[in-house]
Design a protein around this motif. Structure first.
Motif, short mmCIF file in Angstrom:
data_model
loop_
_atom_site.label_atom_id
_atom_site.label_comp_id
_atom_site.label_asym_id
_atom_site.label_seq_id
_atom_site.Cartn_x
_atom_site.Cartn_y
_atom_site.Cartn_z
N SER A 1 0.76 -1.38 0.06
CA SER A 1 0.12 -0.08 -0.09
C SER A 1 0.92 1.23 -0.08
O SER A 1 1.84 1.34 0.81
CB SER A 1 -0.87 -0.32 1.29
N PRO A 2 0.49 2.36 -0.76
CA PRO A 2 1.15 3.26 -0.60
C PRO A 2 1.12 4.31 0.65
O PRO A 2 0.05 4.12 1.22
CB PRO A 2 0.35 4.30 -1.88
N TYR A 3 2.17 4.83 1.06
CA TYR A 3 1.88 5.48 2.28
C TYR A 3 2.43 7.01 2.12
O TYR A 3 3.12 7.44 1.26
CB TYR A 3 2.67 4.89 3.42
N THR A 4 1.82 7.75 2.91
CA THR A 4 2.33 9.43 3.03
C THR A 4 3.15 9.63 3.94
O THR A 4 2.99 9.34 5.20
CB THR A 4 0.75 10.07 3.32
N PRO A 5 4.25 9.97 3.70
CA PRO A 5 5.70 10.44 4.63
C PRO A 5 5.16 11.27 5.52
O PRO A 5 4.46 12.42 5.00
CB PRO A 5 6.57 10.62 3.62
N ARG A 6 5.36 11.08 6.73
CA ARG A 6 5.08 12.02 7.84
C ARG A 6 6.42 12.02 8.64
O ARG A 6 6.35 11.23 9.65
CB ARG A 6 3.71 11.63 8.53
N ILE A 7 7.18 12.86 8.53
CA ILE A 7 8.43 12.98 8.74
C ILE A 7 8.87 13.97 10.05
O ILE A 7 8.27 15.18 9.75
CB ILE A 7 9.74 13.06 7.61
N LEU A 8 9.48 13.67 11.08
CA LEU A 8 9.92 14.42 12.20
C LEU A 8 11.42 14.51 12.14
O LEU A 8 11.98 13.49 12.25
CB LEU A 8 9.44 14.01 13.31
N LEU A 9 11.82 15.76 12.12
CA LEU A 9 13.33 15.93 12.35
C LEU A 9 13.61 16.61 13.62
O LEU A 9 13.18 17.65 13.87
CB LEU A 9 14.09 16.64 11.16
N PHE A 10 14.38 16.10 14.45
CA PHE A 10 14.93 16.54 15.58
C PHE A 10 16.37 16.69 15.33
O PHE A 10 17.16 15.96 14.95
CB PHE A 10 14.73 15.62 16.84
N GLY A 11 17.11 17.77 16.17
CA GLY A 11 18.39 17.94 16.32
C GLY A 11 18.70 19.48 17.03
O GLY A 11 18.09 20.21 16.99
N PRO A 12 20.11 19.38 17.43
CA PRO A 12 20.42 20.84 18.27
C PRO A 12 20.62 21.73 17.09
O PRO A 12 20.67 21.29 15.72
CB PRO A 12 21.71 20.31 18.90
N SER B 1 22.76 21.25 13.47
CA SER B 1 22.73 19.76 12.86
C SER B 1 22.27 19.69 11.53
O SER B 1 22.36 18.66 11.02
CB SER B 1 21.87 18.89 14.03
N GLY B 2 21.71 20.71 10.99
CA GLY B 2 21.52 20.57 9.54
C GLY B 2 19.94 20.21 9.15
O GLY B 2 19.79 19.75 8.11
N LYS B 3 19.14 20.63 10.12
CA LYS B 3 17.62 19.93 10.07
C LYS B 3 17.03 20.78 8.86
O LYS B 3 16.53 20.31 7.89
CB LYS B 3 16.81 20.30 11.29
N SER B 4 17.28 21.86 8.56
CA SER B 4 16.59 22.71 7.71
C SER B 4 17.22 22.33 6.24
O SER B 4 16.19 22.07 5.20
CB SER B 4 16.95 24.39 7.80
#
Length: 423
Positions: free
Chosen positions: A202-213, A216-219
């Motif tokens: 089944s296709p899934y919709t990505p729902r992603i959380l990024l954590f980091g100080p 750390s390059g989150k953006s």
């Protein structure tokens, strides 16, 4: 705002429900069976189909040459579909497929060595399974159905002719097992394959959380993910600035907080964030969120709003690296370009003279932000136990490759032991 131009929003519960109950697979199964069986009355056919105790079509298909001395697998279906027409028909319903293979000389030996007890009908073998009782051994007979060696060789040749096509047909769900070993080992390998969690188609919709100080390059990583996979990049801080810039009631509400550099109350942030996440683009394409939640309380509020991530990453760097990355960077107010004393030096003295540094990037301010981040990190990691930890003290593209390797795989569809054996 004019109601006719208001963004279309889809309740997050819809996507969660569809993934939880595998609605895509359900609909796919119904349509597939209708097209294969071509009933005269499709509606009544579907009604009867849905009334079955199980209609997901899960069973084990064993592909083997029938002269095998093979173990009895106590579940599923054992069949030898030699011809491709049989194979294609079965492939619509087969989810788990095992092909048992062994050298021809072994197969011929197994077949020619078979003996049968005329009293009990039990089958024995002169090499592999001789009866312990001398009385039983004395009355064993060669089966009347035993094929001569030349006929076995022809049957093997026929199987080898079809084997390549069979493997190609079932390549997505095929497990090949060496049958030239004790039957207990063969059974163990088949059982292990059946028990292995399957990945849902089944296709899934990505729902992603990024954590980091900070630093750390989150953006950057969120930007790279969004660009490559077409999902929506949501930076909580940038979202608040955008809302503050418009003339909406919510924008006027948060503007004083941003102008005085105070933290916007979590309840207001959550309202803005959930409104954005419920829009059509986030629901259909998925999202990558960073900058929120910042503590467990916010994480709980996000989850209670039914915006539940299916991928969580912690980008990890040391404080020394964070200080080096953040405090040495500045922006050119003319071009808007960011520079760094080590990683991206300014092109000349003219740009260097007009470079501006954000007061929030001073070492004192950064240490306060780092302390606040680490105060909540352990609790957030406990709240998201399935999170993946990525070493962010690497080249950005190496970090992205690490993230990507954990994004492209389908979500595993975990089956309980009971479900597996009933399949």
């Amino acid at each position: 705002m004019d109601a006719t131009v208001r963004p279309l929003r889809i309740p997050p519960e819809m996507a969660i429900y569809a993934e939880k109950h595998d609605i895509f697979h359900l609909v796919q199964t119904l349509v597939r069976n209708v097209m294969v069986d071509k009933p005269e009355d499709p509606i009544q056919y579907l009604i009867n189909f849905l009334k079955r105790d199980r209609f997901d079509g899960k069973f084990l298909l064993l592909l083997f040459i029938s002269v095998f001395y093979r173990t009895n697998i106590p579940f599923g279906l054992s069949i030898t579909p030699y011809r491709m027409c049989q194979t294609l028909a079965l492939s619509f319903n087969s989810f788990l497929t095992v092909m048992l293979e062994a050298p021809d000389v072994v197969l011929i030996e197994r077949s020619l060595g078979q003996r049968i007890d005329p009293v009990t009908g039990d089958v024995y073998h002169v090499t592999f399974m001789w009866p312990e009782s001398e009385e039983v051994a004395q009355r064993l007979e060669t089966p009347s159905t035993l094929m001569p060696a030349d006929l076995i060789a022809k049957k093997l040749q026929r199987f080898h002719t079809e084997a390549h096509a069979l493997k190609r047909t079932y390549h997505s769900c095929l497990k090949t097992i060496n049958a030239d070993q004790p039957h207990v080992d063969v059974f163990s390998q088949v059982l292990n394959y059946v028990r292995t969690p399957r990945h849902s188609a089944s296709p899934y919709t990505p729902r992603i959380l990024l954590f980091g100080p900070p630093g750390s390059g989150k953006s950057l990583q969120a930007k790279l993910i969004a660009q490559k996979y077409g999902i929506v990049n949501i930076c909580c801080g940038e979202l608040l600035k955008a809302v503050s810039a418009d003339e909406s009631h919510m924008g006027e509400l948060i503007k004083p907080y941003l102008e005085s550099e105070q933290q916007v109350p979590s309840s207001i942030v959550l309202r803005i964030l959930t409104e954005r996440l419920s829009r059509m683009d986030c629901t259909t394409r998925g999202w990558v969120l960073h900058g929120f939640p910042q503590d467990v309380e916010q994480a709980e509020e996000l989850q209670e709003s039914n915006f539940i991530p299916n991928r969580v990453f912690f980008l990890e760097i040391t404080d020394d690296i964070a200080i080096e990355r953040v405090t040495l960077r500045g922006v050119d107010p003319v071009t808007g370009e960011w520079y760094h004393s080590i990683y991206k030096p300014v092109p000349g003295p003219e740009v260097q003279a007009r470079l501006r540094f954000n007061p929030r990037h001073s070492e004192a301010q950064l240490l306060k932000r780092l302390k606040e981040y680490w105060n909540h990190t352990a609790d957030l990691q406990a709240f998201y136990p399935q999170a993946v930890h990525i070493n962010a003290d690497q080249d950005p593209h190496t970090v992205f490759e690490s993230l990507e390797s954990r994004l492209v795989g389908r979500l595993p569809k975990i089956l309980s032991n009971q479900e597996t054996f009933e399949s």
